[in-house]
Design an enzyme around this catalytic site. Structure first.
Site, PDB file in Angstrom:
ATOM      1  CD  GLU A 111      -2.728  -1.231   2.137  1.00 47.09           C
ATOM      2  OE1 GLU A 111      -4.742  -0.945   2.271  1.00 47.09           O
ATOM      3  OE2 GLU A 111      -2.620  -1.403   3.451  1.00 47.09           O
ATOM      4  CD  GLU A 131      -3.344  -6.243   4.000  1.00 46.05           C
ATOM      5  OE1 GLU A 131      -2.385  -5.112   3.957  1.00 46.05           O
ATOM      6  OE2 GLU A 131      -3.322  -7.141   2.782  1.00 46.05           O
TER       7      GLU A 131
END
Length: 246
Positions: A111, A131
């Site tokens: 990210e 995640e």
């Protein structure tokens, strides 16, 4: 001027800032301390706008967030959007940002790379967002940046199907501008920054403003993450991950 803190090294040049994520023994895992230090870098650049180059020390860019710290985060931490707030700030820096990626760029590390304007990679680079396997959401920008970068279908493969993009995959889908040998990574990144530095700073700032996406609803992601942070499933999955590492 070269400065080093507990987790990053900053090299301030007249026409750029070079930021090294400097926790190679931990694959440059992103800690709360690193987040605070990266906010300081943003303040530095906002006060004196220059292009930014981010790369990782050692064999990896950033292998994700520090799971030991992440396991302890609760609802209020998620609602604060700790990583998202930083990565949005990096994305909004006035002049272009470049990520030079080798090895793992996973989870929060991915990210961070997505938040940069341009990415260059080596053949060892791997991009992914695992995640959900840890019981949480990729809530620091992946859900709204990745579809713009690689398209909705590939973004779903990464975010829902646990797909890891190789460097060649990332290049083919437009996530990275080019793939270069490891020894050429930083020279290629600096050559790109040389081209950027030759442009009008004001024109670059206005171009970044023109390219900026419409404002997005990000509060909902913080709320979703807050729910997930309170689940026993999240605790169990992160505990299992940490025990496997021992």
């Amino acid at each position: 001027m070269l400065t080093k803190s507990s987790s990053i090294t900053i090299n301030e040049l007249t026409d750029r800032v070079v930021l090294t994520l400097d926790r190679p023994a931990s694959r440059n895992a992103i800690t709360a301390e690193m987040i605070a230090e990266l906010h300081d870098v943003c303040s530095l650049i906002e006060a004196d706008p220059r292009p930014l180059l981010i790369h990782g020390a050692g064999d990896h860019f950033a292998g994700g967030a520090d799971i030991g710290q992440l396991r302890d985060r609760r609802r209020d931490d998620a609602l604060a959007g700790i990583n998202r707030t930083l990565f949005d700030r990096i994305a909004a820096l006035p002049l272009p940002t470049v990520a030079a990626v080798n090895g793992y760029a996973l989870g929060g590390g991915a990210e961070l790379a997505y938040a940069c304007d341009i990415r260059i990679a080596t053949p060892t680079a791997r991009f992914g967002n695992p995640e959900p396997g840890l019981g949480i959401l990729a809530a620091a920008g992946a859900t709204y940046r990745l579809p713009d970068l690689v398209g909705g279908s590939v973004a779903r493969q990464i975010l829902l199907g646990a797909r890891i993009l190789t460097a060649d995959d990332a290049h083919r889908h437009g996530l990275v501008a080019e793939v270069v040998a490891a020894d050429d990574l930083l020279p290629a990144a600096h050559a790109l920054l040389d081209r950027i530095a030759a442009s009008s700073p004001l024109a670059l700032r206005m171009t970044k403003s023109a390219l900026a996406s419409q404002s997005r609803q990000i509060v909902s992601e913080d709320i979703i993450q807050a729910v997930l942070f309170e689940t026993s499933d999240k605790q169990d999955r992160m505990t299992a991950f940490l025990e496997r590492k021992k």
